[in-house]
Design an enzyme around this catalytic site. Structure first.
Site, PDB file in Angstrom:
ATOM      1  N   GLY A  30     102.876 -18.973 -81.307  1.00  0.00           N
ATOM      2  CA  GLY A  30     102.485 -17.565 -81.143  1.00  0.00           C
ATOM      3  C   GLY A  30     101.533 -17.138 -82.247  1.00  0.00           C
ATOM      4  N   THR A  32     101.940 -15.007 -84.783  1.00  0.00           N
ATOM      5  CA  THR A  32     102.497 -14.974 -86.140  1.00  0.00           C
ATOM      6  C   THR A  32     102.684 -16.406 -86.652  1.00  0.00           C
ATOM      7  OG1 THR A  32     103.733 -13.061 -85.315  1.00  0.00           O
ATOM      8  CG2 THR A  32     104.174 -13.737 -87.571  1.00  0.00           C
ATOM      9  N   ASP A  82     109.260 -19.257 -87.180  1.00  0.00           N
ATOM     10  CA  ASP A  82     108.728 -18.827 -85.882  1.00  0.00           C
ATOM     11  C   ASP A  82     108.803 -17.309 -85.771  1.00  0.00           C
ATOM     12  OD1 ASP A  82     107.708 -18.897 -83.317  1.00  0.00           O
ATOM     13  OD2 ASP A  82     109.373 -20.022 -82.443  1.00  0.00           O
ATOM     14  N   GLY A  96     109.927 -16.294 -76.316  1.00  0.00           N
ATOM     15  CA  GLY A  96     109.366 -16.935 -75.128  1.00  0.00           C
ATOM     16  C   GLY A  96     108.197 -16.193 -74.519  1.00  0.00           C
ATOM     17  N   GLY A  97     107.735 -15.159 -75.229  1.00  0.00           N
ATOM     18  CA  GLY A  97     106.541 -14.448 -74.738  1.00  0.00           C
ATOM     19  C   GLY A  97     105.376 -15.401 -74.537  1.00  0.00           C
ATOM     20  N   GLY A  98     105.318 -16.440 -75.367  1.00  0.00           N
ATOM     21  CA  GLY A  98     104.251 -17.443 -75.235  1.00  0.00           C
ATOM     22  C   GLY A  98     104.660 -18.601 -74.332  1.00  0.00           C
ATOM     23  N   GLU A 104     111.007 -24.384 -78.575  1.00  0.00           N
ATOM     24  CA  GLU A 104     111.388 -23.583 -79.750  1.00  0.00           C
ATOM     25  C   GLU A 104     112.893 -23.699 -80.004  1.00  0.00           C
ATOM     26  OE1 GLU A 104     107.905 -20.184 -79.425  1.00  0.00           O
ATOM     27  OE2 GLU A 104     109.883 -19.722 -78.671  1.00  0.00           O
TER      28      GLU A 104
HETATM   29  C1  5RP Z   1     106.458 -17.907 -78.055  1.00  0.00           C
HETATM   30  C2  5RP Z   1     107.371 -17.030 -78.830  1.00  0.00           C
HETATM   31  C3  5RP Z   1     106.780 -16.240 -79.934  1.00  0.00           C
HETATM   32  O1  5RP Z   1     107.494 -16.456 -81.093  1.00  0.00           O
HETATM   33  C4  5RP Z   1     106.838 -14.779 -79.579  1.00  0.00           C
HETATM   34  O2  5RP Z   1     106.232 -14.610 -78.320  1.00  0.00           O
HETATM   35  C5  5RP Z   1     106.149 -13.910 -80.631  1.00  0.00           C
HETATM   36  O3  5RP Z   1     104.785 -14.140 -80.605  1.00  0.00           O
HETATM   37  P1  5RP Z   1     103.782 -13.361 -81.529  1.00  0.00           P
HETATM   38  O4  5RP Z   1     103.977 -13.875 -82.912  1.00  0.00           O
HETATM   39  O5  5RP Z   1     102.419 -13.715 -80.973  1.00  0.00           O
HETATM   40  O6  5RP Z   1     104.061 -11.889 -81.416  1.00  0.00           O
HETATM   41  O7  5RP Z   1     108.552 -16.950 -78.609  1.00  0.00           O
HETATM   42  O8  5RP Z   1     107.123 -18.552 -77.013  1.00  0.00           O
END
Ligand code: 5RP
Length: 220
Positions: A30, A32, A82, A96-98, A104
């Site tokens: 992601g 971050t 993460d 899991g947004g990504g 993970e």
């Molecule tokens: C990816 C994730 C990421 O940690 C979550 O989506 C946060 O992402 P970002 O740092 O872009 O806000 O779980 O599967």
């Protein structure tokens, strides 16, 4: 005025303090996590290698000249760093947004400590405003969707998306997750679910939260 990226960069920098010298580092996915990878590159001579939770993170690590090991060759990992889509004060998370939730969860499970890096917008009282991702074997899509409706959720197929493991994602809307540990287990019981995005049974150990007045550290 701090941008969200400034806050993400600040927590990524702070996470470097948790990386032991000469260690194999677990790396999330992601935006971050990408900032963390860029910070890790600055101390790459001090670490042995990394294990990545996605093809995208592996590519970024390798682009910086950091060796990426398969988890099977790495053994136990001291720290996994993460982001999260939502996190509570109990350090339960929705991730899991990504779409990388399965890898993970595997890398996190193989790691001694989960350091979660987030900007302040991710801290919530109750999980569920962010749709909960579930990775599903494709043939189970309709079955799982019907089961999720019985649990009070509104599943939506993530269109045009295939996970690194060749599966689909159902994003579940309209949940107010009052008991994340129970829901995580209940979803895992459904045949065809590979992983769900609740990280509650094993949440984060440390949260580094990026606030305009600095990085706040919270522990479970
Ligand atoms: C990816 C994730 C990421 O940690 C979550 O989506 C946060 O992402 P970002 O740092 O872009 O806000 O779980 O599967």
């Amino acid at each position: 005025m701090f941008s969200q990226d400034d806050l993400k960069r600040a927590v990524a920098k702070a996470a470097i303090e948790y990386v032991p010298v000469d260690s194999i580092v677990g790396v999330g996915t992601g935006s971050t996590a990408n900032f963390f990878i860029d910070e890790l590159a600055k101390i790459k001579h001090k670490i042995r290698a990394a294990v990545a939770s996605s093809e995208a993170s592996a590519k970024r690590l390798q682009g910086h000249g950091i060796e990426v090991l398969s988890l099977n060759d790495a053994g136990d990992i001291p720290v996994y760093v993460d982001g999260a889509d939502e996190i509570t004060r109990h350090l339960h998370m929705v991730k899991g947004g990504g779409g990388a939730l399965t890898r993970e969860k595997i890398v996190a499970a193989s790691s001694k400590k989960f350091i979660c890096v987030c900007d302040a917008s991710k801290l919530v009282d109750v999980l569920g405003n962010f749709p909960l991702p579930i990775e599903v074997i494709p043939m189970a899509r309709s079955y799982i969707a019907r089961e999720v409706v019985k649990l009070g959720g509104r599943p939506k197929l993530r269109e045009g998306f295939t996970t690194d493991n060749g599966n689909i994602i159902l994003d579940v809307h309209d949940l107010q997750i009052m008991n994340p540990v129970e829901l995580e287990a209940a979803l895992n019981q459904l045949a065809g679910v590979v992983t769900n995005g609740l990280f509650a049974r094993h949440g984060a150990d440390v949260l580094l939260l990026g606030m305009p007045d600095g990085v706040k550290t919270m522990t479970a």
